[in-house]
Design a protein around this motif. Structure first.
Motif, PDB file in Angstrom:
ATOM      1  N   CYS A  31       0.874  -1.179   0.000  1.00 51.94           N
ATOM      2  CA  CYS A  31       0.000   0.000   0.000  1.00 51.94           C
ATOM      3  C   CYS A  31       0.917   1.238   0.000  1.00 51.94           C
ATOM      4  O   CYS A  31       1.748   1.398   0.908  1.00 51.94           O
ATOM      5  CB  CYS A  31      -0.845  -0.049   1.270  1.00 51.94           C
ATOM      6  SG  CYS A  31      -1.849   1.410   1.508  1.00 51.94           S
ATOM      7  N   CYS A  75      -5.604   1.559  -5.406  1.00 51.33           N
ATOM      8  CA  CYS A  75      -4.766   0.756  -6.318  1.00 51.33           C
ATOM      9  C   CYS A  75      -5.196  -0.695  -6.360  1.00 51.33           C
ATOM     10  O   CYS A  75      -4.890  -1.411  -7.312  1.00 51.33           O
ATOM     11  CB  CYS A  75      -3.303   0.854  -5.895  1.00 51.33           C
ATOM     12  SG  CYS A  75      -2.980   0.038  -4.305  1.00 51.33           S
ATOM     13  N   CYS A  78      -4.414  -4.291  -1.886  1.00 54.58           N
ATOM     14  CA  CYS A  78      -4.828  -4.995  -0.662  1.00 54.58           C
ATOM     15  C   CYS A  78      -5.843  -6.113  -0.931  1.00 54.58           C
ATOM     16  O   CYS A  78      -6.012  -6.991  -0.079  1.00 54.58           O
ATOM     17  CB  CYS A  78      -5.349  -4.016   0.388  1.00 54.58           C
ATOM     18  SG  CYS A  78      -6.558  -2.842  -0.199  1.00 54.58           S
TER      19      CYS A  78
HETATM   20  S1  SF4 Z   1      -6.530   0.251  -2.304  1.00 51.78           S
HETATM   21 FE1  SF4 Z   1      -5.636  -0.776  -0.517  1.00 51.78          FE
HETATM   22  S2  SF4 Z   1      -3.453  -1.002  -0.983  1.00 51.78           S
HETATM   23 FE2  SF4 Z   1      -4.285   0.514  -2.459  1.00 51.78          FE
HETATM   24  S3  SF4 Z   1      -3.905   2.506  -1.504  1.00 51.78           S
HETATM   25 FE3  SF4 Z   1      -5.960   1.892  -0.865  1.00 51.78          FE
HETATM   26  S4  SF4 Z   1      -5.673   0.796   1.090  1.00 51.78           S
HETATM   27 FE4  SF4 Z   1      -3.669   0.957   0.111  1.00 51.78          FE
END
Ligand code: SF4
Length: 617
Positions: A31, A75, A78
């Protein structure tokens, strides 16, 4: 107030705090905001807590909450990271958090900007302005974990020191101000141990590793995780005795003394390090190997506080050979498996070693909970397997194991079974295996070299086949993942322990660890039966975990697990009723039988010599 998304709220509440989103264990990258900001608030785990906090009305919208929501780029990293171990996909929660914040801004809601008080000013003087906070949203992400027997405990401050000197100064300041403090490794302890209503010290910024190959050790700062250290050791052709991948190395040693399947040869507790450095409760720095230091190698049969804050561990490195391979030896009965594992330990055959029940085997191998359930049922019913002995061995060890065992699943067969798992559990194939019953036990048939082409033809093992088990949206990711050889390599998987975090996938896991003498099968059964009896009385899901021989098979560590939905008050109530029955029963057993000891007593005494708690003189 903006609307709360109920699905996102449910997912957020199920976060197990295993912190697997804080290590790059699938080589997806991390992340983006986490390694920059370091507070858990800026990792997926923290954002899950933020959404739950908002949904439950526990936190206001604060400056840090807005920042945590804004720095999520959606993104999607996670999703696979979390799905691999828990089956959840947190990106929906991240989207819900961003939606909430967007609506809140549209509605022109108030944003809390906490003032800096005197204590915070002094903390910031020590660690720098960015590394201490009293923002309620930040504090909330350090206030709770899935431990069912305690409620949230909000600290007043969270601080992220960057050196031994800063830790020492923070401890002195806390003493001066009368502030209680707790030290946090990476996730949460999942046992409610890392909370304080004063100060929480998060070690996430202290991540240096220095290898001293001439002395076979690595000096490790307290923010380094087991996965990261193992990765670095592997790059040098070496290995450590690793804890859970996201656990910090120092935290794990101090808390329970690292144990794993490798403890068969590498031992536990003080066996795992050359020296340790601490900041004591008075703020002074000491090393365990100093003659003047308090004797933390000794063990007292009582619950004690830790020696202080570990600022460096000099962890032992072990050589690895290039001919190691993982094997699974199936058995029709648990006792046979324990006898076999003990004999391997006694004869010093193999390296990593464990007896695994069907539940662990099925959970480790399956990327999906439903598939895991089918495999767990098929192991005894269709394949005749009650337990397996897992071993990592070099070519000499493997030859010996093959001579001793009637059937062996070697690494190439395991790869076929793993990649063909969705077909292995199909009734059509299982019926076929059953038909052979009478001539040989089904698992013996499966292990026969001449059956290999049949297994391959029926299972059609491939990254595509195994990916059929996961949700459509994640299949491309899983296809690529399972094309990587390490994902089906028992040595790599066992060294990095990434699949063991799947144990909490179905529900939060409450693990009980007991040292026991493996030559006393009557005692082993008394322990298993005791845990099962209490679980059944209170309607708790339960299962045997693993058993690993230690010290030439003279002792073993045994895990038995209870499973519960930590978000369900009725389930929490069950464990609250069960716990008071377990402690006196285990204490009585330990008093009666040498070698029996609940790991609860080793807690915070993980630096002690194992001889001091495994034996009595
Ligand atoms: S989607 Fe998940 S991994 Fe990506 S920035 Fe947000 S919390 Fe972080």
């Amino acid at each position: 107030m903006p609307q709360i998304n109920d699905n996102a709220k449910t997912t957020a509440a199920q976060c197990r705090h295993y912190a697997m989103c804080k290590i790059d264990y699938l080589a997806t990258g991390l992340c983006p905001s986490g390694p920059e900001k370091h507070f858990v608030t800026y990792y997926p785990q923290g954002r899950m807590d933020l959404y739950r906090g908002l949904a439950e009305g526990r936190i206001p919208v604060t400056e840090a909450l807005l920042d945590a929501a804004d720095t999520c780029t959606l993104c999607g990293i996670c999703d696979p990271q979390c799905h691999f171990v828990t089956g959840m996909q947190p990106t929906a929660v991240m989207r819900a958090l961003k939606d909430y914040v967007e609506a809140y801004r549209r509605e022109k809601g108030d944003v809390v900007r906490p003032a800096e008080d005197e204590a915070l000013r002094k903390l910031r003087e020590i660690v720098g302005p960015d590394w201490a906070s009293n923002d309620p949203a930040v504090l909330w992400t350090y206030a709770d974990d899935p431990f069912p027997l305690s409620g949230p405990q909000m600290p007043r401050y969270v601080v992220l020191p960057d050196s031994r000197e800063e830790i020492s100064a923070v401890v002195r300041l806390a003493n001066e101000l009368g502030l209680p403090y707790a030290i946090r490794g990476n996730g949460g302890s999942v046992f409610g141990f890392v909370f304080s209503d004063g100060l929480v010290l998060d070690m996430n910024r202290m991540r240096k590793i220095e290898f001293d190959l001439a002395n076979w050790c690595a000096a490790v700062e307290p923010g380094v995780t087991s996965f990261e250290l193992q990765q670095e050791a592997c790059r040098r052709g070496l290995r450590i005795n690793a804890a859970e991948p996201a656990a910090t190395v120092c935290g794990n040693i101090v808390c329970t003394g690292t144990f794993s399947t490798w403890s068969n040869v590498y031992g536990t507790a003080a066996d795992n390090f050359v020296d340790m450095e601490f900041v004591g409760r008075d703020g002074r720095v000491f090393r365990l190997n100093d003659k003047q230091s308090p004797n933390h190698f000794a063990f007292a049969h009582q619950v004690l506080p830790s020696p202080g804050i570990c600022t460096k561990a000099f962890v032992k490195l072990h050589p690895a050979t290039d001919d190691e391979e993982g094997l699974l030896v199936p058995f029709a009965g648990f006792d046979e498996a324990v006898r076999f594992a003990r004999e391997l330990g006694q004869r010093r055959i193999g390296l990593a070693l464990a007896v695994l029940g069907g539940h662990y085997v099925a959970t480790f191998l399956s990327p999906d909970e439903e598939l895991s359930g089918k495999l767990k049922a098929a192991l005894p019913e269709a394949l005749g397997v009650e337990a397996m002995v897992f071993a990592v061995a070099d070519r000499y060890g493997r030859d010996a194991i093959r001579k001793m065992a009637p059937a062996v699943i070697d690494s190439s067969l395991l790869r076929l079974l793993m990649l063909g798992l969705p077909r292995l559990v199909e009734p059509r194939w299982l019926d076929l295996v059953r038909e052979y019953e009478g001539r040989a036990r089904p698992f013996e048939l499966l292990c026969r070299p001449d059956m290999r082409p049949v297994v391959e033809a029926v299972l059609r093992p491939s990254p595509e086949t195994i990916s059929e088990a996961v949700p459509e949206s994640l299949r491309p990711f899983y296809r690529e993942l399972y094309a990587r050889p390490e994902m089906t390599d028992m040595v790599w998987l066992n060294m990095h322990r990434i699949v063991s975090a799947r144990m909490s996938r179905r529900k939060h896991m409450f693990a009980f660890l007991v040292y026991a003498p493996p030559d006393r099968l009557d005692v082993i059964h008394e322990i298993l039966d005791g845990f099962a009896r209490v679980a059944k009385t209170h309607g708790i899901d339960h299962d045997f975990g693993f058993l690993t021989p230690l010290d030439f098979g003279k002792r073993a560590i045994l895990e038995y697990d209870y499973y519960l939905d930590h978000t369900d008050p009725a389930e929490r109530e069950k464990i609250a009723r069960a716990m008071p029955e377990l402690d006196p029963w285990l204490d009585e057993l330990a008093a009666r039988i040498p070698g029996v000891l609940s790991l609860k007593y080793v807690f915070s005494q993980g630096c002690s010599r194992k001889e001091n708690f495994l034996y009595r003189v």
